[in-house]
Design a protein around this motif. Sequence first.
Motif, PDB file in Angstrom:
ATOM      1  N   ARG A   1     -15.628   0.160  -9.513  1.00  0.00           N
ATOM      2  CA  ARG A   1     -15.695   0.861  -8.235  1.00  0.00           C
ATOM      3  C   ARG A   1     -15.127   2.268  -8.371  1.00  0.00           C
ATOM      4  NH1 ARG A   1     -15.607   0.387  -2.650  1.00  0.00           N
ATOM      5  NH2 ARG A   1     -16.516  -1.665  -2.691  1.00  0.00           N
TER       6      ARG A   1
ATOM      7  N   GLN B   1       0.839  -1.185   0.000  1.00  0.00           N
ATOM      8  CA  GLN B   1       0.000   0.000   0.000  1.00  0.00           C
ATOM      9  C   GLN B   1       0.876   1.237   0.000  1.00  0.00           C
ATOM     10  OE1 GLN B   1      -3.187   0.805  -0.202  1.00  0.00           O
ATOM     11  NE2 GLN B   1      -3.854  -1.298  -0.528  1.00  0.00           N
ATOM     12  N   MET B   2       0.241   2.366  -0.242  1.00  0.00           N
ATOM     13  CA  MET B   2       1.022   3.587  -0.380  1.00  0.00           C
ATOM     14  C   MET B   2       0.451   4.689   0.508  1.00  0.00           C
ATOM     15  SD  MET B   2       2.190   5.406  -3.821  1.00  0.00           S
ATOM     16  CE  MET B   2       3.108   6.922  -3.815  1.00  0.00           C
TER      17      MET B   2
ATOM     18  N   ARG C   1      -6.165   3.894   6.292  1.00  0.00           N
ATOM     19  CA  ARG C   1      -6.667   3.209   5.108  1.00  0.00           C
ATOM     20  C   ARG C   1      -5.596   2.278   4.534  1.00  0.00           C
ATOM     21  NH1 ARG C   1      -8.560   6.650  -0.040  1.00  0.00           N
ATOM     22  NH2 ARG C   1      -6.352   7.141  -0.083  1.00  0.00           N
TER      23      ARG C   1
ATOM     24  N   ALA D   1      -5.713   7.102  -5.986  1.00  0.00           N
ATOM     25  CA  ALA D   1      -5.575   6.455  -4.679  1.00  0.00           C
ATOM     26  C   ALA D   1      -6.536   5.278  -4.575  1.00  0.00           C
ATOM     27  CB  ALA D   1      -5.844   7.455  -3.556  1.00  0.00           C
TER      28      ALA D   1
ATOM     29  N   ARG E   1     -18.131   4.552  -7.692  1.00  0.00           N
ATOM     30  CA  ARG E   1     -18.203   4.994  -6.304  1.00  0.00           C
ATOM     31  C   ARG E   1     -17.451   6.301  -6.090  1.00  0.00           C
ATOM     32  NH1 ARG E   1     -16.779   2.732  -0.961  1.00  0.00           N
ATOM     33  NH2 ARG E   1     -18.300   3.736   0.405  1.00  0.00           N
TER      34      ARG E   1
ATOM     35  N   ALA F   1     -15.930   5.498   5.904  1.00  0.00           N
ATOM     36  CA  ALA F   1     -16.197   4.725   4.690  1.00  0.00           C
ATOM     37  C   ALA F   1     -14.919   4.545   3.884  1.00  0.00           C
ATOM     38  CB  ALA F   1     -17.252   5.427   3.843  1.00  0.00           C
TER      39      ALA F   1
ATOM     40  N   LEU G   1      -5.598   1.313  -4.136  1.00  0.00           N
ATOM     41  CA  LEU G   1      -6.100   0.416  -3.095  1.00  0.00           C
ATOM     42  C   LEU G   1      -6.451  -0.934  -3.681  1.00  0.00           C
ATOM     43  CD1 LEU G   1      -8.562   2.654  -1.067  1.00  0.00           C
ATOM     44  CD2 LEU G   1      -6.343   1.823  -0.338  1.00  0.00           C
TER      45      LEU G   1
ATOM     46  N   GLY H   1      -5.835  12.860  -7.334  1.00  0.00           N
ATOM     47  CA  GLY H   1      -5.339  11.953  -6.313  1.00  0.00           C
ATOM     48  C   GLY H   1      -6.354  10.932  -5.853  1.00  0.00           C
ATOM     49  N   TYR H   2      -7.602  11.356  -5.643  1.00  0.00           N
ATOM     50  CA  TYR H   2      -8.550  10.427  -5.023  1.00  0.00           C
ATOM     51  C   TYR H   2      -8.828   9.234  -5.925  1.00  0.00           C
ATOM     52  CZ  TYR H   2     -12.344  12.345  -7.879  1.00  0.00           C
ATOM     53  OH  TYR H   2     -13.134  12.727  -8.921  1.00  0.00           O
TER      54      TYR H   2
ATOM     55  N   ALA I   1      -5.536  12.692  -1.812  1.00  0.00           N
ATOM     56  CA  ALA I   1      -5.657  11.237  -1.892  1.00  0.00           C
ATOM     57  C   ALA I   1      -6.975  10.737  -1.316  1.00  0.00           C
ATOM     58  CB  ALA I   1      -4.496  10.578  -1.160  1.00  0.00           C
ATOM     59  N   LEU I   2      -7.748  11.629  -0.700  1.00  0.00           N
ATOM     60  CA  LEU I   2      -9.022  11.205  -0.118  1.00  0.00           C
ATOM     61  C   LEU I   2     -10.166  11.714  -0.981  1.00  0.00           C
ATOM     62  CD1 LEU I   2      -8.198  11.967   3.599  1.00  0.00           C
ATOM     63  CD2 LEU I   2      -8.489   9.724   2.580  1.00  0.00           C
TER      64      LEU I   2
ATOM     65  N   GLU J   1     -12.818   1.075   2.971  1.00  0.00           N
ATOM     66  CA  GLU J   1     -12.900   0.708   1.558  1.00  0.00           C
ATOM     67  C   GLU J   1     -11.962  -0.439   1.155  1.00  0.00           C
ATOM     68  OE1 GLU J   1     -12.651   3.836  -1.319  1.00  0.00           O
ATOM     69  OE2 GLU J   1     -13.784   2.575  -2.700  1.00  0.00           O
ATOM     70  N   PRO J   2     -10.697  -0.455   1.614  1.00  0.00           N
ATOM     71  CA  PRO J   2      -9.844  -1.601   1.235  1.00  0.00           C
ATOM     72  C   PRO J   2     -10.442  -2.927   1.678  1.00  0.00           C
ATOM     73  CG  PRO J   2      -8.552   0.096   2.332  1.00  0.00           C
ATOM     74  CD  PRO J   2      -9.974   0.529   2.408  1.00  0.00           C
TER      75      PRO J   2
ATOM     76  N   GLN K   1     -13.650  -3.525   1.935  1.00  0.00           N
ATOM     77  CA  GLN K   1     -14.750  -3.781   1.016  1.00  0.00           C
ATOM     78  C   GLN K   1     -14.227  -4.413  -0.280  1.00  0.00           C
ATOM     79  OE1 GLN K   1     -16.752  -0.160   0.110  1.00  0.00           O
ATOM     80  NE2 GLN K   1     -18.513  -0.670   1.339  1.00  0.00           N
ATOM     81  N   ILE K   2     -13.060  -3.903  -0.720  1.00  0.00           N
ATOM     82  CA  ILE K   2     -12.526  -4.368  -1.999  1.00  0.00           C
ATOM     83  C   ILE K   2     -11.951  -5.775  -1.862  1.00  0.00           C
ATOM     84  CG2 ILE K   2     -10.734  -3.956  -3.717  1.00  0.00           C
ATOM     85  CD1 ILE K   2     -10.971  -0.957  -2.975  1.00  0.00           C
TER      86      ILE K   2
ATOM     87  N   TYR L   1       0.528   8.892   0.715  1.00  0.00           N
ATOM     88  CA  TYR L   1       0.808   9.949  -0.253  1.00  0.00           C
ATOM     89  C   TYR L   1       1.272  11.229   0.436  1.00  0.00           C
ATOM     90  CZ  TYR L   1      -2.026   6.731  -2.870  1.00  0.00           C
ATOM     91  OH  TYR L   1      -2.519   5.604  -3.431  1.00  0.00           O
TER      92      TYR L   1
END
Lengths: 350, 301
Positions: free
Chosen positions: B207, A103-104, A176, B197, B211, A121, B201, B193-194, A112-113, A125-126, A128-129, A106
């Motif tokens: 997704r 994982q990274m 995350r 990112a 999403r 949430a 993941l 970025g989002y 990144a969010l 998420e990871p 969930q994936i 940033y």
Amino acid sequence: MSPDLASSEPLLTARGLARHYGVRLPGGLMGRRATLKAVDGIDFDLARGEILGLVGESGCGKSTTAKLVLGHVAPSAGEVRFDGAPVPVDHGGDWRRLRRRMQMIYQDPLGALDRRLPIAAQIAEPLQIHRPDLSRADRGARAAELMRAVGLRPDQAARYPHELSGGQRQRVVIARALALDPELLVCDEPVSALDVSVQAQVLNLLEDLRARTGFAALFISHDLKVVRQMADRVAVMYLGRIVEEGSPEEVLHRPLHPYTQALVSAAPSPHAGRRRARIVLRGDPPNPVEAPAGCSFHPRCPVAVARCRTERPPLLREGRRAVACHLAQAAGGGFAPAPLPSAAVSGAAA
Amino acid sequence: MTETSSAPASAPVSASVFTPKSRVRAFFEAWPPLILLALAWIAAMLLLAAFGDLVAPADYMAMDLRARLAPPVGMGGDWAHPLGTDELGRDVLSRLIASIRISLTIAFLATLVSAVLGVSLGFLAAYFRGKAEQAILMLVDAQAAMPFMIIALAVLAFLGNSLTLFTLLMGFYGWERIARIARGLAIAAQEQGYASAARDLGASPWRVYGRHILPNIASTLLVSMTLNFPEVILLESGLSFLGLGVQPPETSLGAMVGYGRDYIQSAPWIMLAPSAAIVLTTLCISLIGDWLRDILDPTLS
């Protein structure tokens, strides 16, 4: 490979790793095509649970190295192996499954969010994936646990990223990234966008979490002090190549390569009385499109000799130390710091 | 008066430097009066579309030949026909309700079809780039280069007319604009970025697009959908006016305007009522679209 060696086998190995970009030099349609060697053949190993710090000035290829390690971009040459297998670069199913293990973190946590999702949430998420077997309640519980682990309050779960401070956002990104207990964490300048006081908190948090979960990390920073606090081993990059490697204490207190010496001397010291001689490098950082022949540092090197202009010094390794400098390697077997002429050493810089 | 003077005394001395707003003012700041009116109008239209049969004073096809061209209340008419009657003695109010029902249903379904089509193609183009993108952009350009009215006339002339076909045809109106916007926004969002990112993941493209990218660009798409909606109503009105849209005995807002045109001097109420409905509904949808854009953005508050 014998089974008893399996545990000592490095988690990550990079061999001859290079990434070149084709660019067109200024001049419109008449512009000449050229190759930008962002990363130009680097080798390193990363043991399980080890933190390798990567330092260097901006543009030296640190972030490209991070992207290569994670398989975000394909290497032009060489390869990255993670746990013995090559890292895929196609963003396909295998690549996605490997994200469970690497994982990274940033540089810009706000970027990144996802600003439209509450942070709980995003932390979940990871899961969930990669863990569809978990129930919604389990994921919520794990997200709450992660939030506690990174020092976020439970009542912040429904907050949006823009409602948090920079340090809190970076905590969300860390939570995350750690949601799946990855074996490798690539941190690309994780604290350089934060205030100095918050930097220390986030670094301490990363150290705590590392002690608890034991992840290995490639820690990229331009800040020597940050790398010194975090890393078990430091590699100094210059113009797409590693020029020196060793433990943080050795590299910071007895730098071998003239570039490292200049870098160390430029770091501000907390001891006001101890005025260290500062080495001021002349000239601009060279253009990576037209890297100089021989040692790429020679145009700025205060001690360069004729040999440096023609012959590129290889990265020679001896135990945990490695250096790529003709002058540092000159002393037969061992390494000695490249001798600096007094002219290059000015007094304390203004 | 007493309230304002006693409030500071009774309120605890708080550390806050903000002066508390009155409840009424806070309410109207969250819900501007114009938006409330627009929402009320759209709600009334939707209710009419759903339960119009119960409200309508007469059957919209029933003729009362003795009361032909009766004026509405206020212009010398009586309450038997509040909005008057047309040249065949049909109650204008009942016809208006039936028209609103047909027109709004067509407009909503058509906007939905064009949005789904446009967003899907736009995202496909943004995701695959290369040849697929070129092909989709070619379709978009072809659609944009041809006047939609001509396509609609050709399709209706060759394939005949049914309500389903007509709705689908209207759904092809405006998809190319939404596809272009969706593609542009998705390409820009991919680089942010989002989105990367989320990809880092290990999220699947579904997704990442569904999403993360879609909610982030939804506000812009929503505004372009609300621009599309009035245009579909107007297009439907135009085609019905030309006699190619909704066929008698069914009626729609545009059809009413079209047939009322012949009596514009002697009985203007026949076309004024549906015209007013078209103008007000399209205006309200546009206002609500703008307002939605603002409230859907959590960073604006």
